[in-house]
Scaffold this active site. Sequence first.
Site, PDB file in Angstrom:
ATOM      1  N   HIS A 165       0.738  -1.188   0.228  1.00  0.00           N
ATOM      2  CA  HIS A 165      -0.259   0.113  -0.230  1.00  0.00           C
ATOM      3  C   HIS A 165       0.932   1.356  -0.226  1.00  0.00           C
ATOM      4  O   HIS A 165       0.645   2.048   0.483  1.00  0.00           O
ATOM      5  CB  HIS A 165      -1.064   0.179   1.291  1.00  0.00           C
ATOM      6  CG  HIS A 165      -1.415  -1.421   1.392  1.00  0.00           C
ATOM      7  ND1 HIS A 165      -3.065  -1.580   1.485  1.00  0.00           N
ATOM      8  CD2 HIS A 165      -1.107  -2.637   2.013  1.00  0.00           C
ATOM      9  CE1 HIS A 165      -3.714  -2.706   1.090  1.00  0.00           C
ATOM     10  NE2 HIS A 165      -2.098  -3.148   1.713  1.00  0.00           N
ATOM     11  N   SER A 286      15.029  22.128 -15.032  1.00  0.00           N
ATOM     12  CA  SER A 286      14.381  23.312 -15.738  1.00  0.00           C
ATOM     13  C   SER A 286      14.115  24.128 -15.517  1.00  0.00           C
ATOM     14  O   SER A 286      15.032  25.089 -15.182  1.00  0.00           O
ATOM     15  CB  SER A 286      12.756  23.150 -13.753  1.00  0.00           C
ATOM     16  OG  SER A 286      12.018  24.959 -14.504  1.00  0.00           O
ATOM     17  N   LYS A 292      16.044  21.986 -10.174  1.00  0.00           N
ATOM     18  CA  LYS A 292      15.680  20.675 -10.283  1.00  0.00           C
ATOM     19  C   LYS A 292      16.325  19.868 -11.172  1.00  0.00           C
ATOM     20  O   LYS A 292      16.813  20.270 -12.144  1.00  0.00           O
ATOM     21  CB  LYS A 292      14.046  21.394 -11.067  1.00  0.00           C
ATOM     22  CG  LYS A 292      13.036  21.714 -10.049  1.00  0.00           C
ATOM     23  CD  LYS A 292      12.036  20.849  -9.675  1.00  0.00           C
ATOM     24  CE  LYS A 292      10.688  21.509 -10.834  1.00  0.00           C
ATOM     25  NZ  LYS A 292       9.820  19.795  -9.976  1.00  0.00           N
ATOM     26  N   GLU A 299       9.231   8.768 -16.558  1.00  0.00           N
ATOM     27  CA  GLU A 299       8.116   9.466 -16.288  1.00  0.00           C
ATOM     28  C   GLU A 299       7.199   9.055 -18.057  1.00  0.00           C
ATOM     29  O   GLU A 299       6.182   8.198 -17.902  1.00  0.00           O
ATOM     30  CB  GLU A 299       7.833  11.197 -16.462  1.00  0.00           C
ATOM     31  CG  GLU A 299       7.980  11.667 -15.063  1.00  0.00           C
ATOM     32  CD  GLU A 299       8.503  12.834 -15.373  1.00  0.00           C
ATOM     33  OE1 GLU A 299       9.405  13.434 -14.210  1.00  0.00           O
ATOM     34  OE2 GLU A 299       7.162  13.708 -14.695  1.00  0.00           O
TER      35      GLU A 299
END
Length: 467
Positions: A165, A286, A292, A299
Amino acid sequence: MTASPETPSANQMWGGRFAAGPDAIMQAINASIGFDQRLYAQDIAGSRAHAAMLAATGILTNKDAEAIGKGLLTVLSEIEAGNFPFRVELEDIHMNVEARLKEIIGEPAGRLHTARSRNDQVAVDFRLWVRDQCDAAITGLDALMRAFLAQAEAGADWVMPGFTHLQTAQPVTWGHHMLAYVEMFARDRSRFVDARRRMNECPLGAAALAGTSFPIDRHMTAAALGFDRPTANSLDSVSDRDFALEFLAASSITAMHLSRFAEELVIWSSAQFRFVRLSDRWTTGSSIMPQKKNPDAAELLRAKLGRILGATVALFTIMKGLALTYSKDMQEDKEQVFDAADTLMLGLAAMTGMVADMTANRDTLKTAAASGFSTATDLADWLVRELGLPFREAHHVTGTLVALAEKAGVDLPDLTLAQMRSVHPGIRADVFDVLGVENSVRSRTSYGGTAPDQVRAQIARWRDALA
Ligand code: ARG
């Protein structure tokens, strides 16, 4: 591609009964050359095998077959050199190759299509192409499994939290977690091996659908093209696309696995987790936030299943309800499979690179493993083993101790013996031995468990298997 004329004349391959050519829009919806030119190598290999067989069986003269064989090699080199004039009015790769062959060798080119149809021709071309993709997927999966195995070897006994979980469950080892993916990708590999074996029958010679009256030798063409045998039913041969569906299904499961590890990488590389550091090679910055380092490759890999599963659903939908045998619907099979295969190969390569380059933060993993009462199950097991409590009661006692620790703002090993005894007077000081994460993982020695000894045994097995 050469544009079609205003009023196209009747097709030179099949236009005998046609007075006029197709409407321009008909040509646009009908032609597949825009995408099936990707099958050129398979198409030429199939034609060369067919021509050689026609000569061996006396259906063609050796002289004609030789001219055809040589001419096809010229076509091949023209396509490979990038100066082949693909023509949309010739519909597809099969007729483009044959028409060019005719320009090169003249009359014998017209004899190549004896005892053959585009229906068995496209079936064999596409099978050969998908078979190559199975091989590429197998090679790609082998490389990926080796990358995971190397990670497992580097940190076979490093402790990290195991989750259910996405909540801390029990301490596990880094090596164990990496090997979980080796198992998954090994199953994927076996699906491609299986599919390849099943698809390795040659449909060439089924002709349009019924077979042919010419004395062809289908065993000869099957062997020449590396198939195990010819297909046994001509109707099935030209209408079957199971091989493509199996490839897509195996690709979908593989992409689903890629997406699961991709998701773990996204989570693990975040500032909140810091379980791993992804290399600069697989991340992006970024344009506004200088700190970043975004896990874009991960992704994208998480998303790629969308395309592959989309292709799978598309082909099932195309094939559903088609009466035997060939229907033009089936021309819609190729773009789906091409895109899915490209996506899969890119995904496997990207994941292999990311896994090879990532660095696990051993200390962060261990700290995380020790928090969240991760050894509560070890405590309950101790109560069963040492004090003879029924597991349900041990579970309850441990739960009470967890609540006590939570209230005190500490973890289980930080409770005093007196605090422990206030919940169960039988608890002894040696209980603290099982509350450490290293001892916890070392104790999970059941076959397939997370104990470093078990992990090392599995690593040895995989090292042999992947050697
Ligand atoms: N371009 C066609 C395809 O991809 C080749 C087979 C055409 N067969 C036919 N009977 N029109 O399916």
